[in-house]
Design a protein around this motif. Structure first.
Motif, PDB file in Angstrom:
ATOM      1  N   ASP A  66     -47.198  28.359  20.658  1.00  0.00           N
ATOM      2  CA  ASP A  66     -45.841  28.199  21.207  1.00  0.00           C
ATOM      3  C   ASP A  66     -45.560  26.825  20.955  1.00  0.00           C
ATOM      4  OD1 ASP A  66     -48.130  28.871  23.161  1.00  0.00           O
ATOM      5  OD2 ASP A  66     -46.864  27.625  24.345  1.00  0.00           O
ATOM      6  N   TYR A  83     -45.819  34.410  17.068  1.00  0.00           N
ATOM      7  CA  TYR A  83     -47.089  34.511  17.293  1.00  0.00           C
ATOM      8  C   TYR A  83     -48.165  34.995  15.945  1.00  0.00           C
ATOM      9  CZ  TYR A  83     -46.505  39.632  18.140  1.00  0.00           C
ATOM     10  OH  TYR A  83     -46.457  40.805  18.075  1.00  0.00           O
ATOM     11  N   THR A  86     -43.077  33.534  23.690  1.00  0.00           N
ATOM     12  CA  THR A  86     -42.218  33.605  22.531  1.00  0.00           C
ATOM     13  C   THR A  86     -40.984  33.610  23.430  1.00  0.00           C
ATOM     14  OG1 THR A  86     -41.932  35.925  22.636  1.00  0.00           O
ATOM     15  CG2 THR A  86     -43.702  35.115  21.163  1.00  0.00           C
TER      16      THR A  86
END
Ligand code: NDP
Ligand code: OXD
Length: 309
Positions: free
Chosen positions: A62, A309, A190
């Motif tokens: 992230d 991801y 996310t």
């Protein structure tokens, strides 16, 4: 994760230069082709015009994906490793057992020198729901199956996994929560998952978790702090919507010394150590990925930037 800035390795063509030589000026930023890093300072990528590949020293990416300078054409791989997985499964199992054995209460009684019985539920009566059935979620769920817990899991795409009742997507979330007494979170951070661990979600957790043996639902977040709303966690703990929580990750790390979570009687706080990257494993992994890349092969564990991801 413990590979801090001081341990992060930048691998250069001669494989000998490290962060120290970059900082003291004996190496040049233009030499850098491969970056192995964890939460590096934004602006760094701009100074690396010859970068070919980024290897995240953590499983979660992230931070890298938020970098405004991240070039589209440079592949990004994340860390997937047997030891990282084993450490995470042991953290998750330890916290599930800690709360089902109601050790926060046992320890409180110990502090007060009170010889008081605390009843614990049989694992087969407790439903543990794992959010995120990837590398770490699936392995953790399998370990809990072997300890006798009833397992549920939730992921983006549908799955069939032995011993785990699987739910998926937005439609699967409500029925998943309704069958979950202990919620284990192993999702990536996310835009879709940010702050999803809030009061509304906690209030949908199973009510059968509330019994004399397990007084209410439990939250275990070993993924990212950005997934959770801390004021909602505190309110939910204080009004019984949640019985207890184990939190390994926080939106701002380190957690400030005066934060109320530290002293909450039903909260286990740990300093982002659920699963620590081992320096020798990540160095070996990085060298393998670089060799593959140099040979024109297919990289492993490439991040899908659209999915996040
Ligand atoms: P993976 O990418 O292997 O798995 C992610 C899982 O989450 C997948 O099952 C995926 O679904 C699911 N998922 C993603 N987005 C959604 C969504 N919107 N709705 C439902 N499900 C979703 O990750 P890992 O298991 O390797 O790692 C998970 C996270 O754990 C990392 O991102 C990192 O943040 C954290 N971590 C924390 C550590 C610590 O020490 N605290 C150590 C290591 C990792 P699908 O299968 O359908 O793609
Ligand atoms: C990771 C972490 O993402 O340690 O690997 O948090």
């Amino acid at each position: 994760m413990a590979v801090g800035k001081q341990l992060a390795v930048r691998i250069f063509p001669d494989a000998e230069t490290d962060l120290t030589s970059l900082e003291n000026g004996t190496a040049r930023f233009d030499d850098v082709q491969y970056l192995l890093a964890w939460r590096y300072p934004f602006g760094l990528l701009d100074a690396l015009p010859n970068l070919k590949l980024i290897i995240s020293a953590g499983a979660g990416v992230d931070h890298v994906l938020l970098d405004p300078d991240l070039p589209d054409h440079i592949p990004l791989v994340r860390f997937v490793d047997r030891h990282l997985t084993t450490r995470m499964t042991s953290y998750v199992a330890s916290q599930v057992l800690f709360h089902t054995r109601r050790l926060t209460e046992v320890l409180e009684h110990q502090r007060n020198a009170q010889w008081l019985y605390v009843c614990d539920p049989l694992p087969e009566t407790v439903r543990v729901g794992v959010m995120g059935l990837g590398e770490l979620g699936q392995a953790s769920a399998s370990t809990l199956v072997s300890l006798g817990f009833q397992m549920r899991g939730w992921s983006r795409s549908p799955k069939t996994i032995d011993g785990i009742t699987c739910f998926s997507g937005d439609d699967g979330l409500v029925p998943f929560l309704a069958e979950t007494d202990i919620l284990v979170v192993l999702l990536p951070l996310t835009p879709q998952t940010k702050h999803m661990l809030n009061r509304d979600l906690f209030s949908q957790l199973s009510c059968t978790g509330r019994s004399a043996y397990l007084p209410g639902p439990v939250l275990i977040n070993a993924a990212r702090g950005g997934l959770q709303n801390v004021p909602d966690i505190l309110t939910s703990l204080n009004d019984g919507t949640l019985y207890a929580a184990s939190l390994d990750v926080f939106e701002n790390e380190p957690l400030s010394a005066e934060h109320p979570l530290w002293s909450h009687p039903r909260v286990v706080v740990s300093p982002h150590i659920a699963s620590v990257t081992s320096p020798h494993r990540i160095a070996r992994y990085a060298l393998k990925q670089i060799s593959t890349f140099e040979a024109g092969g297919t990289l492993e564990h490439t991040v899908d930037r659209m999915r996040g991801y």
